[in-house]
Structure formats: C-alpha cells, structure tokens
Design an enzyme around this catalytic site. Structure first.
Site, PDB file in Angstrom:
ATOM      1  N   HIS A 182       0.863  -1.191   0.000  1.00 43.96           N
ATOM      2  CA  HIS A 182       0.000   0.000   0.000  1.00 43.96           C
ATOM      3  C   HIS A 182       0.895   1.235   0.000  1.00 43.96           C
ATOM      4  CE1 HIS A 182      -2.718   3.136   1.396  1.00 43.96           C
ATOM      5  NE2 HIS A 182      -3.691   2.381   0.909  1.00 43.96           N
ATOM      6  N   GLU A 238       0.820   4.056   1.355  1.00 42.73           N
ATOM      7  CA  GLU A 238       1.127   4.675   2.655  1.00 42.73           C
ATOM      8  C   GLU A 238       2.208   3.877   3.388  1.00 42.73           C
ATOM      9  OE1 GLU A 238      -2.153   5.500   5.405  1.00 42.73           O
ATOM     10  OE2 GLU A 238      -0.689   5.505   7.043  1.00 42.73           O
TER      11      GLU A 238
END
Ligand code: SF4
Length: 316
Positions: A129, A131
């Site tokens: 992901h 992030e």
C-alpha cells in the site's frame, strides 16, 4: 404498482476526511496557480471519480517521478512518499507540493524520532500500500519491519527486543490492529507503542458508525474504490459486526439488485476518499426501486480541517 418499503440507514460520519479534502484542494490550487498540466505522483486519493475529475481539469497522474517533465509542478499524493522522492525532486529542481495527509506525516515523524533514539521500528500495515511504502521509506532499508497479521508477529526477527517501537498505517481496522498490537506487546514487553493511536480519526469514526448500524441492517453497501484501504476495512468491519451481506461498490451502477431481493433495510457508508455525490447517486437508485425512508446513524461529528502548504498560499 407500489414500491416495496425499505429503510436506508446512512452512516455519519462517512465519505471525505480532512486529509482527502486537503489533497484534492492542493491539486486544484496547483492547477490554478501554475496552469495545466500539473503532475500528480500516484492517484491523489484512491477514488476513480475524483481522479477522473482532476484529470479533466488538467492533472496528469503518474506512478514515478521519472515520468514528470522537469518544468512542470508535481504533487505527492495524500498517502505519503518515501523520503527519497522529495529529495530527488529537489535534486532535479522541480516544483513539488506535498499533499501527504498531516496525520500520515505525524507517523513519519514518530518513526524518525524513534530511529534517532536508536529504536528499530515495526509497522503494522499492508504490504505494497502506498502509505506503507511511504512510511517505511522514511528510514533506511531494514529499519522498519512490516507485520500484517498476528501470525506475522511470531516470525519477526528483530535486532534487539529491548529497543523496539511500533507504528501503524492510518487506515487499518481498529479491532484487527488492537489484536496485532497485543501480540507485539506479549512477545516484546519493552516495545514502545504510539502515544496516540496512529489509526486516524476518520478511519476510527467511519468504523464506529458501521458498527452502530450493523444490528439494524440486512445489508451494508460501502461506497469506495477497490484500492482504498479504509473502504475495504469498512466492509470487513460490517461483516465482523454481523452483516450477512457487506459489499464494496464504486457507485450505483455496481449494486447487485438481485442479491438485495427481499431485504428491508440497507446501511450505506462511504470510504474517506469517496465523494458525497456518489452517496446521493446510490440513494437515488434505491428511491427508484423502493419506497425509501432515510435514517441517519450518527456516532460522531467531525470538524477537522487541514491547511494547504504555504507554497500554494503565496502569490505565483
Ligand atoms: Fe488522513 Fe485519515 Fe484521511 Fe488518510 S483517511 S487522508 S490519514 S484523515
């Protein structure tokens, strides 16, 4: 022919959070300030409707800095980027605007502070992901170990069990993360936990609202993108809270009406990157097929707002 009755429970809060709102505003302000095209590294927020809207205004979405011309501004997405990315943009003397959510930056700062104090970091997050990639990329390779599940905790190999701290992705399931944190504390009693939960207020509030409506509904529809972490978590939270049918949809056209045959109550929520216009579209689709009563399930009131970066507040 009279329409069958149905109650729609609308979660509140739902949809846009302060970080998403700010990130979209940043791209719009960059387009106003420098004209099109403005390059955006990665989808500014995980929502096709939002991305398509900005693309129509002149934003160009790319995955890497290499794809941006040197003479155009580049915006970094709300999810955050590894430290090497802004450093490279500065080396190339590009105009770069950071739309990383301030609550993600807070986690970046936390990781940097622990690293300076000689602690090795463990991140609870989802591999790949953006992030997670961005947060892990704040420290040198090997300094942040990733765990995704309770089972991962048992197989961790750390440098020194007495010098550890953990952080989390901001958009995780509150309950699953609590279980992983408990496993970390059980295996490494000296581990330092975040002072305040890294899971952000928006993620927490949206999950709370889904839990509150779960007992009232036959089905839950979460409006959000398939790559939106917080939206996918809302589906899981609904299913774990007892919703026999919990489904992620991008917009009204994705509703599987056959699966909803015979139901009398539906819960609607939206991930933090899903605009309200898509929620209204879904409500209208129900109104066209059912005699619909709409009820709000409100568990929190949000009034968070983040400032845009200074570079956009200064004259061109
Ligand atoms: Fe920031 Fe939370 Fe919104 Fe992510 S979901 S952009 S961390 S407020």
């Amino acid at each position: 022919m009279s329409l069958p009755p149905l109650t729609l429970y609308l979660a509140a809060p739902r949809g846009f959070c302060a970080g998403v709102d700010r990130a979209i505003k940043i791209v719009e302000m960059a387009l106003e300030k420098w004209g099109a095209p403005v390059y955006v590294r990665h989808e500014i927020v995980h929502n096709k409707f939002v991305v398509d809207g900005l693309r129509a205004k002149g934003a160009v979405f790319v995955e890497e800095l290499d794809e941006c011309p040197l003479d155009r501004p580049v915006v970094f997405s709300a999810h955050g980027v590894p430290k090497a990315v802004p450093a490279e943009a500065a080396r190339r003397e590009m105009i770069a605007v950071d739309a990383t959510c301030p609550l993600v930056t807070k986690v970046h700062n936390e990781a940097a502070r622990h690293h300076e104090n000689g602690l090795q970091m463990i991140m609870i997050g989802h591999a790949g992901h953006p992030e997670t990639v961005g947060t892990m990329g704040q420290l040198p390779p090997g300094e942040v170990l990733l765990v995704e599940t309770v089972a991962d905790v048992a197989t961790l190999t750390v440098r020194d069990p007495g010098k550890l701290a953990f952080i989390t992705q901001t958009t995780l399931s509150v309950d699953d993360t609590a279980d992983i944190a408990a496993a970390l504390k059980a295996r490494f009693p000296a581990i330092i936990a975040p002072a305040h939960d890294d899971i952000c207020y928006a993620t927490t509030n949206r999950q709370m609202a889904v839990k509150a409506m779960a007992g009232k509904i036959d089905a839950l529809l979460v409006i959000g993108a398939p790559n939106s972490s917080n939206s996918k978590r809302l589906v899981e939270v609904g299913a774990n809270a007892g919703c026999a049918y919990a489904q992620l949809i991008q917009r009204a056209a994705d509703i599987d009406w056959r699966a909803l045959e015979g139901i009398r109550s539906v819960g609607i929520t939206a991930g933090a990157s899903a605009p309200e216009v898509l929620v209204n579209e879904v409500i209208d689709a129900f109104r066209a097929r059912f005699a619909t009563t709409v009820e709000m399930v409100e568990t929190a009131v949000e009034n968070v707002e983040f400032k845009v970066p200074r570079i956009l507040r200064e004259p061109a």
